[in-house]
Design a protein around this motif. Structure first.
Motif, PDB file in Angstrom:
ATOM      1  N   ARG A 119      -8.903  46.062  10.945  1.00 17.59           N
ATOM      2  CA  ARG A 119      -9.279  44.654  10.819  1.00 17.59           C
ATOM      3  C   ARG A 119      -8.085  43.694  10.925  1.00 17.59           C
ATOM      4  O   ARG A 119      -8.278  42.505  11.135  1.00 17.59           O
ATOM      5  N   HIS A 120      -6.885  44.229  10.793  1.00 15.66           N
ATOM      6  CA  HIS A 120      -5.714  43.354  10.862  1.00 15.66           C
ATOM      7  C   HIS A 120      -5.574  42.773  12.273  1.00 15.66           C
ATOM      8  O   HIS A 120      -5.686  43.489  13.270  1.00 15.66           O
ATOM      9  N   ILE A 121      -5.329  41.483  12.364  1.00 16.30           N
ATOM     10  CA  ILE A 121      -5.173  40.821  13.661  1.00 16.30           C
ATOM     11  C   ILE A 121      -3.777  41.129  14.189  1.00 16.30           C
ATOM     12  O   ILE A 121      -2.768  40.684  13.640  1.00 16.30           O
ATOM     13  N   LYS A 122      -3.736  41.899  15.283  1.00 18.70           N
ATOM     14  CA  LYS A 122      -2.453  42.395  15.773  1.00 18.70           C
ATOM     15  C   LYS A 122      -1.887  41.610  16.950  1.00 18.70           C
ATOM     16  O   LYS A 122      -0.729  41.786  17.320  1.00 18.70           O
ATOM     17  N   SER A 123      -2.721  40.784  17.607  1.00 20.20           N
ATOM     18  CA  SER A 123      -2.223  40.004  18.747  1.00 20.20           C
ATOM     19  C   SER A 123      -3.164  38.834  19.000  1.00 20.20           C
ATOM     20  O   SER A 123      -4.194  38.681  18.333  1.00 20.20           O
ATOM     21  N   THR A 124      -2.822  38.039  20.002  1.00 20.29           N
ATOM     22  CA  THR A 124      -3.689  36.932  20.400  1.00 20.29           C
ATOM     23  C   THR A 124      -4.922  37.433  21.143  1.00 20.29           C
ATOM     24  O   THR A 124      -5.827  36.652  21.428  1.00 20.29           O
ATOM     25  N   LEU A 125      -4.936  38.738  21.458  1.00 22.70           N
ATOM     26  CA  LEU A 125      -6.108  39.386  22.070  1.00 22.70           C
ATOM     27  C   LEU A 125      -6.539  40.520  21.141  1.00 22.70           C
ATOM     28  O   LEU A 125      -6.412  41.705  21.473  1.00 22.70           O
ATOM     29  N   PRO A 126      -7.027  40.187  19.957  1.00 22.13           N
ATOM     30  CA  PRO A 126      -7.244  41.203  18.913  1.00 22.13           C
ATOM     31  C   PRO A 126      -8.267  42.269  19.247  1.00 22.13           C
ATOM     32  O   PRO A 126      -8.160  43.402  18.770  1.00 22.13           O
ATOM     33  N   ALA A 127      -9.259  41.944  20.062  1.00 23.74           N
ATOM     34  CA  ALA A 127     -10.338  42.898  20.310  1.00 23.74           C
ATOM     35  C   ALA A 127      -9.917  44.055  21.210  1.00 23.74           C
ATOM     36  O   ALA A 127     -10.606  45.068  21.277  1.00 23.74           O
ATOM     37  N   ILE A 128      -8.778  43.913  21.912  1.00 23.26           N
ATOM     38  CA  ILE A 128      -8.353  44.975  22.828  1.00 23.26           C
ATOM     39  C   ILE A 128      -6.979  45.530  22.460  1.00 23.26           C
ATOM     40  O   ILE A 128      -6.458  46.390  23.174  1.00 23.26           O
ATOM     41  N   THR A 129      -6.389  45.067  21.366  1.00 23.92           N
ATOM     42  CA  THR A 129      -5.061  45.534  20.973  1.00 23.92           C
ATOM     43  C   THR A 129      -5.188  46.690  19.986  1.00 23.92           C
ATOM     44  O   THR A 129      -5.716  46.525  18.887  1.00 23.92           O
ATOM     45  N   HIS A 130      -4.717  47.863  20.402  1.00 26.72           N
ATOM     46  CA  HIS A 130      -4.772  49.025  19.521  1.00 26.72           C
ATOM     47  C   HIS A 130      -3.706  48.885  18.443  1.00 26.72           C
ATOM     48  O   HIS A 130      -2.835  48.021  18.507  1.00 26.72           O
ATOM     49  N   ILE A 131      -3.778  49.738  17.463  1.00 30.73           N
ATOM     50  CA  ILE A 131      -2.905  49.625  16.296  1.00 30.73           C
ATOM     51  C   ILE A 131      -1.420  49.725  16.660  1.00 30.73           C
ATOM     52  O   ILE A 131      -0.554  49.220  15.958  1.00 30.73           O
ATOM     53  N   ASP A 132      -1.116  50.390  17.800  1.00 33.06           N
ATOM     54  CA  ASP A 132       0.281  50.534  18.226  1.00 33.06           C
ATOM     55  C   ASP A 132       0.654  49.513  19.299  1.00 33.06           C
ATOM     56  O   ASP A 132       1.631  49.697  20.031  1.00 33.06           O
ATOM     57  N   PHE A 133      -0.122  48.431  19.399  1.00 30.38           N
ATOM     58  CA  PHE A 133       0.112  47.336  20.346  1.00 30.38           C
ATOM     59  C   PHE A 133      -0.047  47.778  21.807  1.00 30.38           C
ATOM     60  O   PHE A 133       0.588  47.222  22.698  1.00 30.38           O
ATOM     61  N   THR A 134      -0.887  48.765  22.052  1.00 34.59           N
ATOM     62  CA  THR A 134      -1.137  49.193  23.421  1.00 34.59           C
ATOM     63  C   THR A 134      -2.583  48.896  23.804  1.00 34.59           C
ATOM     64  O   THR A 134      -3.429  48.603  22.954  1.00 34.59           O
ATOM     65  N   ALA A 135      -2.858  49.004  25.093  1.00 34.71           N
ATOM     66  CA  ALA A 135      -4.217  48.853  25.608  1.00 34.71           C
ATOM     67  C   ALA A 135      -4.317  49.615  26.929  1.00 34.71           C
ATOM     68  O   ALA A 135      -3.358  49.645  27.708  1.00 34.71           O
ATOM     69  N   ARG A 136      -5.470  50.235  27.156  1.00 34.11           N
ATOM     70  CA  ARG A 136      -5.707  50.908  28.440  1.00 34.11           C
ATOM     71  C   ARG A 136      -6.304  49.873  29.398  1.00 34.11           C
ATOM     72  O   ARG A 136      -7.494  49.828  29.646  1.00 34.11           O
ATOM     73  N   ALA A 137      -5.424  49.042  29.917  1.00 38.04           N
ATOM     74  CA  ALA A 137      -5.875  47.873  30.675  1.00 38.04           C
ATOM     75  C   ALA A 137      -6.211  48.205  32.127  1.00 38.04           C
ATOM     76  O   ALA A 137      -5.620  49.105  32.730  1.00 38.04           O
ATOM     77  N   GLN A 138      -7.156  47.460  32.654  1.00 32.45           N
ATOM     78  CA  GLN A 138      -7.497  47.505  34.068  1.00 32.45           C
ATOM     79  C   GLN A 138      -7.040  46.204  34.714  1.00 32.45           C
ATOM     80  O   GLN A 138      -7.413  45.116  34.272  1.00 32.45           O
ATOM     81  N   ALA A 139      -6.217  46.322  35.742  1.00 30.84           N
ATOM     82  CA  ALA A 139      -5.803  45.142  36.505  1.00 30.84           C
ATOM     83  C   ALA A 139      -6.740  45.017  37.699  1.00 30.84           C
ATOM     84  O   ALA A 139      -6.639  45.775  38.665  1.00 30.84           O
ATOM     85  N   VAL A 140      -7.677  44.088  37.642  1.00 31.34           N
ATOM     86  CA  VAL A 140      -8.669  43.959  38.702  1.00 31.34           C
ATOM     87  C   VAL A 140      -8.128  43.055  39.804  1.00 31.34           C
ATOM     88  O   VAL A 140      -7.474  42.043  39.536  1.00 31.34           O
ATOM     89  N   THR A 141      -8.369  43.447  41.042  1.00 38.86           N
ATOM     90  CA  THR A 141      -7.889  42.687  42.186  1.00 38.86           C
ATOM     91  C   THR A 141      -9.049  42.075  42.952  1.00 38.86           C
ATOM     92  O   THR A 141     -10.191  42.561  42.883  1.00 38.86           O
ATOM     93  N   ALA A 142      -8.745  41.048  43.710  1.00 34.43           N
ATOM     94  CA  ALA A 142      -9.777  40.383  44.508  1.00 34.43           C
ATOM     95  C   ALA A 142     -10.333  41.311  45.571  1.00 34.43           C
ATOM     96  O   ALA A 142     -11.515  41.240  45.919  1.00 34.43           O
ATOM     97  N   SER A 143      -9.509  42.207  46.083  1.00 31.72           N
ATOM     98  CA  SER A 143      -9.971  43.132  47.115  1.00 31.72           C
ATOM     99  C   SER A 143     -10.618  44.378  46.531  1.00 31.72           C
ATOM    100  O   SER A 143     -11.535  44.939  47.119  1.00 31.72           O
ATOM    101  N   GLY A 144     -10.161  44.814  45.345  1.00 34.38           N
ATOM    102  CA  GLY A 144     -10.689  46.045  44.754  1.00 34.38           C
ATOM    103  C   GLY A 144     -12.068  45.884  44.144  1.00 34.38           C
ATOM    104  O   GLY A 144     -12.919  46.765  44.276  1.00 34.38           O
ATOM    105  N   ASN A 145     -12.309  44.763  43.449  1.00 31.04           N
ATOM    106  CA  ASN A 145     -13.618  44.487  42.859  1.00 31.04           C
ATOM    107  C   ASN A 145     -13.748  42.972  42.759  1.00 31.04           C
ATOM    108  O   ASN A 145     -13.442  42.382  41.719  1.00 31.04           O
ATOM    109  N   HIS A 146     -14.195  42.374  43.834  1.00 35.28           N
ATOM    110  CA  HIS A 146     -14.169  40.910  43.927  1.00 35.28           C
ATOM    111  C   HIS A 146     -15.065  40.238  42.886  1.00 35.28           C
ATOM    112  O   HIS A 146     -14.687  39.205  42.310  1.00 35.28           O
ATOM    113  N   LYS A 147     -16.231  40.810  42.621  1.00 28.31           N
ATOM    114  CA  LYS A 147     -17.148  40.172  41.664  1.00 28.31           C
ATOM    115  C   LYS A 147     -16.548  40.138  40.263  1.00 28.31           C
ATOM    116  O   LYS A 147     -16.591  39.111  39.582  1.00 28.31           O
ATOM    117  N   LEU A 148     -15.991  41.275  39.832  1.00 25.64           N
ATOM    118  CA  LEU A 148     -15.383  41.317  38.508  1.00 25.64           C
ATOM    119  C   LEU A 148     -14.174  40.384  38.449  1.00 25.64           C
ATOM    120  O   LEU A 148     -13.987  39.653  37.477  1.00 25.64           O
TER     121      LEU A 148
END
Length: 615
Positions: free
Chosen positions: A511-540
């Motif tokens: 429950r501790h707020i660990k970053s300005t993006l609290p819902a995706i910040t794991h306890i060790d300040f990491t995230a399994r992020a997806q970098a979406v591109t305009a060509s790879g998935n334009h709608k997303l």
């Protein structure tokens, strides 16, 4: 040539169709049967591949099975000889299954194919398990040459392999053989921690950051593992102390009594409370796994001299170890197959047959990015028919721009959206076509999603999706386009952690707020992020951009469209099922919008609301 690769009869059965240098279709059987980690023959997946290409069974030049059943049976016999007579009962049970069913895989596959289409006698080929893994990664990498590292539980005899890929050739240089296995070691700890083998390993990875690094508990577990359970050599190979394992002679992976005595703790029962000792053990095995993968990669570099590396096999789904390797900068470029587990072996088997067996020329510049979205897609009439069947009230937007604006506004207002677009993803991750999306900056969203949507353990983190061009504003290294490694939250986005934080309960840590993006910040300040591109998935990409205009940050939670124990949604009806039994506010299928408030009758539907076994 038209080639279909198949994997089945263990877990994650799948089929993949290639024609020339294009992946036409690929899908896991579980998405059709709705049984997670389905192991049966991939009837539905094969039929889908054929339908997607407008082909009949007789049009296929070859079917390729992802491993060699003769070698696998020899390994079972080898196991019996090493353990006789203690493993007699288990051997007889296993041997009967193999003799009656799996040993005659060629005959069994032909029988299954005739159920799909009686005519014809298709050519059947057999790959090797780790060669299929290696091919799945190298031939989709775009590299002309590369070191290849495959790591999993066990194939036929091999449990890890170092290969050299060059043009259309893959050469085995060195391998680790059963019973010594990095994957089985990690799975053993998975079982001891109360999670399912071949399913719960990713939970151990997610639990590990709750361990107190350098604490007495982690130091004890790591020291004990390395001193008594596994010996790790400098080249990354391992030797397991079989006094702690029972996969040789019984159904259980470990000797539970030996583990409890050595680690001075009881095996955690499934679904029971997680204690600090469980978190510390998870961290210990994760750190050991990280170090083994790095040692293997250094050995692969030494043996091949390549500046590139490709990874596949179940252990390559460990995105934390992948990141550890990436940060070590042993190689200039790294490619990890998105379906690294056994499902990906289906595609690898097909590619191995094409380039190695049939010696087809390979153009490494071929863009295989499309294979990530190679599952079924659905037309507007099919979607509307599904809505009609379940009396769904819906709205259809006049334009895509209107859809992005309406959806982004709902997300910025704290709503949870089911996002179902185009063709289904290939692999373990939802990459924006079968996803549940929500505001990454909402302080309550992680707990809300875990409890009310995914119905899973609260400690499990959620992955973010961010536009590629904005990624380095929030993360310290470029995220992967396909969620194959983790990245850290930038220092300027992090919140301070109290000095006594390590002594707090798991609930307080979550429950501790660990970053300005609290819902995706794991306890060790990491995230399994997806970098979406305009060509790879334009709608997303377009939706995340639109959300960013409203929120000030182009970052959303992106989690798979399913509930715990259920495979990712494949069809519009599957999506309605997830929508019906969770707290999602809206379901967006193509440019159709379904509002939960207008469709409460779905929540009591006997057809849509189903129960699934816990994962």
């Amino acid at each position: 040539m038209k080639i279909i690769g198949i994997s089945c009869y263990y877990h994650d059965s799948a089929a993949a169709l290639i024609i020339g240098d294009q992946v036409i279709a690929a899908a896991q059987e579980e998405r059709f049967t709705r049984r997670k980690n389905e192991q049966e023959f991939p009837h539905h997946a094969i039929c889908y591949c054929l339908a997607e290409a407008g082909l009949k069974l007789i049009d296929i030049d070859a079917f390729v099975y992802y491993e060699n059943p003769d070698l696998k049976f020899k390994r079972i016999m080898f196991t019996w000889l090493l353990t006789a007579p203690t493993g007699l009962f288990f051997f007889l049970e296993t041997a009967r299954d193999w003799i009656l069913n799996k040993q005659w895989v060629k005959r069994k596959i032909r029988k299954e194919l005739k159920l799909i289409q009686p005519e014809g006698n298709p050519c059947l080929l057999f790959s090797n398990h780790h060669l299929s893994h290696a091919a799945s990664a190298f031939f989709t990498s775009g590299f002309t040459e590369s070191a290849i590292l495959t790591i999993d539980g066990v194939g036929e005899f091999s449990t890890a392999g170092i290969y050299s890929g060059n043009g259309s050739d893959i050469t085995l240089i060195k391998e680790l053989r059963f019973p010594d296995s990095i994957g089985l070691l990690y799975s053993a700890v998975t079982w001891f921690l109360g999670f399912k083998v071949d399913s719960g390993e990713y939970k151990v990875m997610g639990l590990a950051p709750y361990g107190n690094r350098d604490s007495a508990g982690v130091v004890f577990f790591k020291k004990t593992l390395l001193a008594d359970v596994v010996h790790v050599f400098e080249d990354g190979s391992v030797k397991l102390n079989q006094n702690f394992f029972s996969y040789f002679s019984g159904r259980c992976i470990i000797d539970e009594t030996a583990w409890e005595k050595k680690f001075q703790m009881k095996r955690r029962l499934p679904e029971s409370q997680l204690l600090q000792e469980h978190c510390d053990l998870a961290l210990a095995i994760q750190e050991i796994n990280d170090e083994i993968v790095l040692k293997l990669a250094i050995e692969a570099k030494k043996l091949t001299g390549s500046s590139n590396i490709c990874l596949a096999g179940g252990v390559a789904l460990n995105c934390v170890s992948n990141s550890y390797l990436m940060r070590a900068a042993v190689f200039d470029k790294m490619h990890i197959h998105t379906a690294s587990g056994d499902a990906g072996g289906a595609l690898g088997a097909a590619l191995a047959a094409q380039y190695i067996h049939y010696e087809m020329p390979r153009n490494p510049a071929t863009d295989y990015a499309e294979y990530v979205y190679s599952g079924p897609g659905f037309t507007a009439p099919q979607i509307v028919e599904t809505f009609r069947k379940h009396a769904v009230k819906y709205k259809q937007t006049d334009s895509w721009e209107a859809l992005f604006e309406v959806t982004a506004a709902a997300l910025a207002d704290g709503k949870i959206i089911g996002w179902f677009q185009d063709r289904m993803e290939w692999g373990a991750r939802a990459l924006g076509n079968r996803s549940i999306l929500a505001d990454a900056g909402n302080t309550e969203m992680q707990l809300k999603l875990n409890v009310n949507i995914k119905k899973r353990e609260g400690f499990r983190p959620f992955a973010p999706v961010v536009t590629e061009e904005d990624a380095l504003d929030y993360f310290d290294v470029p995220p992967s386009e396909h969620m194959v490694h983790v990245t850290g939250i930038r220092q300027d986005k992090r919140k301070d952690i109290p000095a006594e934080f390590s002594f707090r309960s798991m609930t307080e840590k979550m429950r501790h707020i660990k970053s300005t993006l609290p819902a995706i910040t794991h306890i060790d300040f990491t995230a399994r992020a997806q970098a979406v591109t305009a060509s790879g998935n334009h709608k997303l990409w377009r939706l995340v951009k639109e959300f960013g205009k409203r929120s000030g940050y182009p970052v959303l939670i992106n989690t798979s469209m399913n509930v715990r124990g259920e495979p990712i949604a494949c069809t519009p009806e599957d999506a309605l099922g997830v929508f019906a039994q969770t707290g999602m506010d809206y379901l967006v299928i193509e440019n159709f919008i379904v509002n939960k408030a207008e469709n409460m009758h779905l929540t009591t539907s006997n057809v849509l609301v189903k129960s699934f076994n816990l994962d």
